[in-house]
Design a protein around this motif. Structure first.
Motif, PDB file in Angstrom:
ATOM      1  N   UNK A   1       0.803  -1.226   0.000  1.00  0.00           N
ATOM      2  CA  UNK A   1       0.000   0.000   0.000  1.00  0.00           C
ATOM      3  C   UNK A   1       0.836   1.276   0.000  1.00  0.00           C
ATOM      4  N   UNK A   2       2.142   1.163  -0.163  1.00  0.00           N
ATOM      5  CA  UNK A   2       3.001   2.350  -0.131  1.00  0.00           C
ATOM      6  C   UNK A   2       2.621   3.385  -1.177  1.00  0.00           C
ATOM      7  N   UNK A   3       2.851   4.642  -0.854  1.00  0.00           N
ATOM      8  CA  UNK A   3       2.490   5.734  -1.773  1.00  0.00           C
ATOM      9  C   UNK A   3       3.233   7.000  -1.369  1.00  0.00           C
ATOM     10  N   UNK A   4       3.188   7.994  -2.237  1.00  0.00           N
ATOM     11  CA  UNK A   4       3.830   9.281  -1.926  1.00  0.00           C
ATOM     12  C   UNK A   4       2.793  10.361  -1.633  1.00  0.00           C
ATOM     13  N   UNK A   5       1.565   9.915  -1.269  1.00  0.00           N
ATOM     14  CA  UNK A   5       0.467  10.783  -0.853  1.00  0.00           C
ATOM     15  C   UNK A   5      -0.088  11.633  -1.998  1.00  0.00           C
ATOM     16  N   UNK A   6       0.150  11.212  -3.260  1.00  0.00           N
ATOM     17  CA  UNK A   6      -0.453  11.906  -4.395  1.00  0.00           C
ATOM     18  C   UNK A   6      -1.551  11.049  -5.008  1.00  0.00           C
ATOM     19  N   UNK A   7      -2.519  11.707  -5.637  1.00  0.00           N
ATOM     20  CA  UNK A   7      -3.568  11.024  -6.392  1.00  0.00           C
ATOM     21  C   UNK A   7      -3.682  11.687  -7.760  1.00  0.00           C
ATOM     22  N   UNK A   8      -4.450  11.055  -8.646  1.00  0.00           N
ATOM     23  CA  UNK A   8      -4.559  11.537 -10.017  1.00  0.00           C
ATOM     24  C   UNK A   8      -5.857  12.329 -10.194  1.00  0.00           C
ATOM     25  N   UNK A   9      -5.742  13.535 -10.779  1.00  0.00           N
ATOM     26  CA  UNK A   9      -6.941  14.331 -11.043  1.00  0.00           C
ATOM     27  C   UNK A   9      -7.500  14.011 -12.429  1.00  0.00           C
ATOM     28  N   UNK A  10      -8.560  14.724 -12.818  1.00  0.00           N
ATOM     29  CA  UNK A  10      -9.223  14.456 -14.093  1.00  0.00           C
ATOM     30  C   UNK A  10      -8.329  14.718 -15.286  1.00  0.00           C
ATOM     31  N   UNK A  11      -7.325  15.524 -15.128  1.00  0.00           N
ATOM     32  CA  UNK A  11      -6.404  15.819 -16.228  1.00  0.00           C
ATOM     33  C   UNK A  11      -5.230  14.843 -16.288  1.00  0.00           C
ATOM     34  N   UNK A  12      -5.262  13.829 -15.409  1.00  0.00           N
ATOM     35  CA  UNK A  12      -4.189  12.844 -15.408  1.00  0.00           C
ATOM     36  C   UNK A  12      -2.961  13.279 -14.646  1.00  0.00           C
ATOM     37  N   UNK A  13      -3.061  14.384 -13.932  1.00  0.00           N
ATOM     38  CA  UNK A  13      -1.916  14.891 -13.173  1.00  0.00           C
ATOM     39  C   UNK A  13      -1.932  14.284 -11.762  1.00  0.00           C
TER      40      UNK A  13
ATOM     41  N   UNK B   1      -3.896  15.506  -2.662  1.00  0.00           N
ATOM     42  CA  UNK B   1      -5.332  15.706  -2.437  1.00  0.00           C
ATOM     43  C   UNK B   1      -5.626  16.663  -1.286  1.00  0.00           C
ATOM     44  N   UNK B   2      -4.649  16.892  -0.412  1.00  0.00           N
ATOM     45  CA  UNK B   2      -4.890  17.806   0.713  1.00  0.00           C
ATOM     46  C   UNK B   2      -5.041  19.234   0.228  1.00  0.00           C
ATOM     47  N   UNK B   3      -4.507  19.530  -0.962  1.00  0.00           N
ATOM     48  CA  UNK B   3      -4.667  20.874  -1.533  1.00  0.00           C
ATOM     49  C   UNK B   3      -5.686  20.878  -2.665  1.00  0.00           C
ATOM     50  N   UNK B   4      -6.359  19.729  -2.864  1.00  0.00           N
ATOM     51  CA  UNK B   4      -7.391  19.602  -3.895  1.00  0.00           C
ATOM     52  C   UNK B   4      -8.617  18.966  -3.267  1.00  0.00           C
ATOM     53  N   UNK B   5      -9.502  19.791  -2.685  1.00  0.00           N
ATOM     54  CA  UNK B   5     -10.636  19.273  -1.923  1.00  0.00           C
ATOM     55  C   UNK B   5     -11.476  18.254  -2.680  1.00  0.00           C
TER      56      UNK B   5
ATOM     57  N   UNK C   1     -10.605  15.930  -4.459  1.00  0.00           N
ATOM     58  CA  UNK C   1      -9.950  14.625  -4.542  1.00  0.00           C
ATOM     59  C   UNK C   1      -9.731  13.989  -3.181  1.00  0.00           C
ATOM     60  N   UNK C   2     -10.276  14.612  -2.145  1.00  0.00           N
ATOM     61  CA  UNK C   2      -9.995  14.109  -0.804  1.00  0.00           C
ATOM     62  C   UNK C   2     -10.588  12.727  -0.556  1.00  0.00           C
ATOM     63  N   UNK C   3     -11.605  12.323  -1.363  1.00  0.00           N
ATOM     64  CA  UNK C   3     -12.158  10.984  -1.180  1.00  0.00           C
ATOM     65  C   UNK C   3     -11.163   9.891  -1.591  1.00  0.00           C
ATOM     66  N   UNK C   4     -10.091  10.298  -2.292  1.00  0.00           N
ATOM     67  CA  UNK C   4      -9.059   9.332  -2.668  1.00  0.00           C
ATOM     68  C   UNK C   4      -7.897   9.312  -1.675  1.00  0.00           C
ATOM     69  N   UNK C   5      -7.974  10.165  -0.665  1.00  0.00           N
ATOM     70  CA  UNK C   5      -6.875  10.278   0.285  1.00  0.00           C
ATOM     71  C   UNK C   5      -7.072   9.308   1.436  1.00  0.00           C
ATOM     72  N   UNK C   6      -5.993   8.687   1.841  1.00  0.00           N
ATOM     73  CA  UNK C   6      -5.990   7.816   3.011  1.00  0.00           C
ATOM     74  C   UNK C   6      -4.733   8.122   3.797  1.00  0.00           C
ATOM     75  N   UNK C   7      -4.852   8.088   5.097  1.00  0.00           N
ATOM     76  CA  UNK C   7      -3.695   8.393   5.932  1.00  0.00           C
ATOM     77  C   UNK C   7      -2.568   7.416   5.635  1.00  0.00           C
TER      78      UNK C   7
END
Length: 577
Positions: free
Chosen positions: A345-357, A361-365, A367-373
């Protein structure tokens, strides 16, 4: 103190357990559970025997003849009298009598050659002279690409992977292209695998090349946590293989070749068999590989066979003091240590937005549903029913139509864990126990048996009388099943009548069943068929040895005779007429 305990336990168990200590930091993954991450084309007889192992030859006390040669030979001997259909392979000598026509029914000489031993002047079957006779690969050849002997079976073709792999691999509903797993209360039946339908998140594992893996903890193969191949890979992450030690159940250590996750799946033969849709989302032309979709949703296809209830209950007891989820050494399973969790489950705390970037998610409200501690910790002692692993079944040969006490050894037959009580913050301890499942050679359940006794590593159960044949012994613990090991029920000689017919001298006649047809072999000449009197004297002449009748002439009237065939011996009392 705990480190000292672990070292002592390690020292005590090193020589006798089936555990293997590969590089603790993967890849490759430690080869302690399940079928090794290798290719069947690289297997040798010793590795085959890790599942199909036989016992040491027994000797008949009177004739000093090798009998009851162990589980694996007995399994082959059960083929005598059955059709030769090429499944899994044809025998080495299809035209045993040399008449120019292949036999259609198995006899002894389809697998054994008769040779004259000049030292004794007697004929002997070849395996007494040829030391390498019992090399599985003499008949069971395997080349990379085609279906392996195991995956060509009906069980595999029907997607019942768990019948061999146990709970480590679920199965495929081949018609619906969906996952299936054992029914938790009705052994032999299946239920659909539950696969999440919600949006993937930053902790969702990828097969490989996860864009937001944890680059800060890249391993020596250049793979980041968050990918299956963080552990399941070759040592350098490249194609090819890595030599790894593997300790067999008999204590022998051999070297195997460990392959990448992709190669392990493709080398089953399902790739060449056109079963790509079992493991891949197909879109467009797949002949060159471009039609396979690889993204965060790809893991949902993997979960057909590797669902959460399987993955989150895989752990090996590397120390031998019982499995404590969250309290084990790292990299011996999935739930024993926080490092195991991060590997998937390792990650760098980033998620992908609609533009593929890939963004935080902490600065993109939105996308917060994709964020997990990403720093959450494994809760010590919390698990489900851990997947049981069988190492030995004793005995593996039993007589037909008799009740037998059987002992199973292995791991995780019983486990307790803390569960959350519904509607409260309280937890309670629950204990999972195992049932013994007996199946025929095709995987059809014939009996479900409650053990006489069981703990985490040992089960004893009474096997009810069975007809002769090959059976599989496995365990079911809630929704988990173990790997199976084979058990052969032997057709022991059953005598209806036996007597000395005095008008013809000391002529002994025996009537019954399951004597086995000697198939042209000369009894009492190192070939598995023997008849001797109470003093060990052989007949001066054999007239007949068929499955239901034996006639032989002795020099003097015997009090008893001992009949021996490849399955065992029987002392027979004689009437006199």
């Amino acid at each position: 103190m705990k480190i000292l305990k672990h070292l002592v336990a390690f020292a005590l168990t090193l020589g006798i357990s089936s555990m293997t200590y590969a590089a603790v930091t993967p890849p490759p993954v430690n080869q302690n559970m399940g079928i090794p991450d290798s290719s069947f084309e690289d297997f040798d007889a010793s590795l085959c025997l890790s599942c199909h192992h036989a016992i040491q030859n027994d000797l008949d006390a009177l004739s000093n003849a090798p009998v009851n040669r162990g589980y694996n030979p007995s399994r082959h001997h059960l083929a005598i009298g059955t059709d030769i259909d090429g499944k899994p392979e044809f025998p080495p000598f299809r035209d045993a009598d040399g008449d120019g026509t292949n036999e259609t029914v198995f006899g002894c000489l389809n697998c054994h050659k008769l040779l004259l031993n000049p030292a004794t002047g007697e004929t002997e079957i070849e395996n007494v002279i040829l030391a390498n006779f019992r090399n599985c690969m003499n008949c069971h050849t395997r080349n990379k690409g085609p279906l392996t002997v195991h995956h060509a079976t009906d069980r595999a073709q029907q997607g019942n992977c768990f019948q061999c792999h146990g709970g480590i691999v679920r199965g495929i509903d081949v018609e619906k292209q969906e996952g299936k797993k054992p029914h938790p209360t009705n052994p032999g039946e299946t239920v659909p695998v539950s696969i999440p339908t919600y949006q993937t998140s930053m902790i969702t594992p990828w097969r490989s090349k996860k864009p937001n893996g944890d680059a800060s903890q890249e391993n020596h193969a250049g793979t980041e946590p968050g990918n299956c191949n963080f552990c399941h890979n070759t040592a350098d992450g490249n194609s090819g293989s890595t030599d790894e030690p593997l300790t067999l159940p008999n204590g022998e250590t051999i070297t195997i070749k460990v392959y990448s996750n992709m190669d392990n799946h493709h080398n089953t033969g399902f790739f060449e068999d056109g079963r790509c849709g079992w493991c891949h989302i197909e879109s467009g032309d797949i002949t060159n590989g471009s039609g396979f979709i690889t993204d965060s949703q790809s893991i949902r296809i993997c979960q057909r066979c590797h669902d959460r209830s399987s993955l989150h209950n895989i752990e090996f007891d590397a120390v031998g003091d019982g499995i404590i989820p969250g309290g084990e050494e790292p990299y011996f399973g999935h739930i024993g240590n926080q490092k195991n969790c991060w590997g998937c489950h390792g990650n760098d705390k980033r998620v992908q937005n609609e533009d593929g970037e890939w963004v935080d998610p902490r600065t993109n409200p939105e996308l917060r549903n994709q964020s997990t501690d990403g720093n959450s910790t494994l809760r010590r002692g919390v698990s489900g029913a851990l997947i049981p692993t069988i190492t030995t079944v004793t005995p593996r040969n039993v007589a037909d139509n008799s009740e037998t006490l059987v002992t199973i050894t292995g791991q995780s037959f019983v486990n307790s864990a803390l569960l959350d009580r519904s509607g409260s913050d309280e937890q309670y301890e629950y204990t999972w126990t195992s049932k013994v499942v007996i199946s025929d050679k095709d995987g059809n359940v014939t009996a479900v048996i409650e053990p006489v006794s069981q703990d985490a590593t040992t089960i004893e159960f009474m096997l009810p009388p069975q007809t002769s044949g090959h059976y599989l012994v496995s365990l079911q613990k809630a929704y988990q099943v173990s790997n199976p090991l084979g058990l052969t029920v032997l057709p022991m000689a059953d005598v209806d009548q036996a007597f000395i017919y005095t008008p013809f001298g000391s002529l002994v006649a025996i009537f019954g069943k399951d004597f086995m047809d000697s198939s042209g072999l000369s009894p009492n000449q190192q070939n598995g068929f023997y008849l001797v009197d109470q003093n060990g004297n052989a007949p001066i002449e054999f007239y007949l040895w068929k499955d239901d009748m034996i006639v032989a002439l002795f020099a003097d009237d015997p009090e008893t005779v001992t009949l021996t065939n490849v399955f065992g011996s029987k002392v027979i009392s004689l009437d006199k007429y």
